[in-house]
Write an enzyme that holds these catalytic residues in place. Structure first.
Site, short mmCIF file in Angstrom:
data_model
loop_
_atom_site.label_atom_id
_atom_site.label_comp_id
_atom_site.label_asym_id
_atom_site.label_seq_id
_atom_site.Cartn_x
_atom_site.Cartn_y
_atom_site.Cartn_z
N TYR A 127 0.82 -1.21 0.00
CA TYR A 127 0.00 0.00 0.00
C TYR A 127 0.86 1.26 0.00
CZ TYR A 127 -3.88 3.09 1.30
OH TYR A 127 -4.84 4.08 1.34
N ASP A 128 1.78 1.38 0.99
CA ASP A 128 2.47 2.67 1.07
C ASP A 128 3.46 2.85 -0.08
OD1 ASP A 128 4.48 1.10 2.35
OD2 ASP A 128 3.81 1.73 4.33
N ASN B 160 -14.49 -0.73 13.82
CA ASN B 160 -14.30 -1.73 14.87
C ASN B 160 -14.85 -1.24 16.20
OD1 ASN B 160 -13.08 -3.60 13.26
ND2 ASN B 160 -11.17 -3.71 14.42
N PRO C 31 0.48 -0.13 21.57
CA PRO C 31 0.40 0.14 23.01
C PRO C 31 -0.84 0.95 23.41
CG PRO C 31 1.93 1.66 21.97
CD PRO C 31 1.42 0.76 20.88
N GLN D 52 -0.46 5.08 20.56
CA GLN D 52 -0.27 5.57 19.18
C GLN D 52 -1.40 6.54 18.86
OE1 GLN D 52 -1.33 2.54 20.03
NE2 GLN D 52 -2.17 1.34 18.36
N THR D 53 -1.09 7.53 18.03
CA THR D 53 -2.09 8.57 17.77
C THR D 53 -2.57 8.51 16.32
OG1 THR D 53 -0.51 10.27 17.09
CG2 THR D 53 -1.03 10.10 19.46
#
Ligand code: UDP
Length: 315
Positions: free
Chosen positions: A143-144, A188, A204, A207-208
């Site tokens: 994808y990236d 989700n 964790p 993550q933002t």
């Protein structure tokens, strides 16, 4: 104007088609339905200026158009990890086909790229002139790296052939029509909260992400395509309001009036970017664009949409 939207049956594509029809354009949606769904097109299917063509964008096609939005590609991590080859090819061969068609008809072209081209960024927030920190052989590279190649192809057509082309880098967005099974954060969390199931925060949890409501994003796509002087330009489109994934879980649970537990799980893929927030200075200045829908307002709309879907599914 006759407008072609590749990936027109997808989450963003279907909203874009509806908005273009509302603006008075003739719209052709092209989609191979790998991750898109004709259900997304139900509200516009019967519109006299709308046409749906089932076609794989990696194959040549000949649809006269004056503007081409190239959105076709799996876009959620679960979607592209399930279809890595199709993803790489939609962004390489598919972009080539969409560019060739645009060149043939002297159409304006918009490449829907992604914040993923910044990888796990070392610069924060991400401005357009940051080159990124991408693992070229990791599981997300279909994808990236696919989108990075698509950006390169777009710039070749702009420089070599003078194509009226621009690139937008779309940051995380959400809203009605998102696929409840595509594994993304909002579908989700919302479906889990509504069903009373545990809300799965991947480690964790600190993550933002910065989440943009779909109507704002569509507005940005249209401005990027039709604002004079944008050829050869690259624009971040996203909402700069940044939160941790754990904060999103707590917000969704509160807004859905849910008593779901919040549980921690391993991420679905390696290389999960730890921070992501767009610098949208350029979009503000050149396109006069910025998001207008606040997080709680957008999440409430989305929760309501999913609630109705789940109610229908239960009947
Ligand atoms: N995420 C999560 N739980 C989920 C789905 C996603 O904690 O059930 C996290 C994921 O690890 C990532 C963020 O939410 O850090 C956004 O994931 P998404 O799949 O929506 O898109 P991405 O930004 O990774 O392309």
């Amino acid at each position: 104007m006759r407008v072609l939207v590749t990936g027109g049956a997808g989450f963003l594509g279907s909203h874009l088609c509806a908005r273009l029809l509302g603006l008075g354009h003739d719209v052709v949606a092209l989609d191979n339905l790998l991750t898109g769904s004709t259900t997304n097109l139900d509200p516009i299917r019967a519109h006299p200026r709308f046409q749906f063509v089932r076609h794989d964008v990696t194959e040549p096609c000949d649809i006269p158009a004056e503007a081409v939005f190239h959105l076709a590609s799996p876009a959620s991590p679960e979607g592209y990890l399930r279809h890595p080859l199709e993803t790489a090819l939609a962004n390489s061969n598919g972009t080539r086909q969409a560019l060739a068609l645009s060149h043939r008809y002297h159409a304006s072209f918009l490449m829907a790229s992604t914040s993923e081209i910044y990888g796990d960024p070392l610069v924060h927030p991400q401005p357009e002139d940051y080159w990124g920190n991408v693992n070229p052989i990791g599981p997300r590279s279909c994808y990236d790296e696919g989108k990075r190649f698509a950006e390169a192809l777009t710039m070749i057509y702009y420089r070599q052939y003078g194509l009226d082309a621009r690139i937008v880098r779309i940051f995380n967005c959400y809203g009605p029509h998102s696929d409840p099974h595509d594994g993304r954060i909002v579908p989700n969390f919302v479906t889990q909260a509504l069903a009373g199931r545990p809300i799965t925060v991947y480690h964790p949890g600190t993550q933002t992400r910065s989440l943009c409501y779909v109507s704002d994003l569509v507005d940005g796509l249209i401005r990027a395509m039709f604002t004079p002087g944008t050829a050869g330009g690259v624009f971040n489109l996203g909402n700069p309001e940044e939160h941790t994934v754990l904060e999103y879980a707590e917000t969704v649970r509160r807004l859905a009036h849910s008593s779901s537990a919040i549980v921690f799980r391993d991420p679905v893929s390696a290389d999960d970017p730890q921070r992501r927030r767009p610098d949208i200075t350029r979009a503000r200045q050149v396109l006069g664009w910025e998001p207008r829908v606040g997080l709680e307002e957008g999440l409430l709309e989305t929760i309501e949409w999913f609630r109705q879907r789940l109610d229908v599914a239960r009947v």
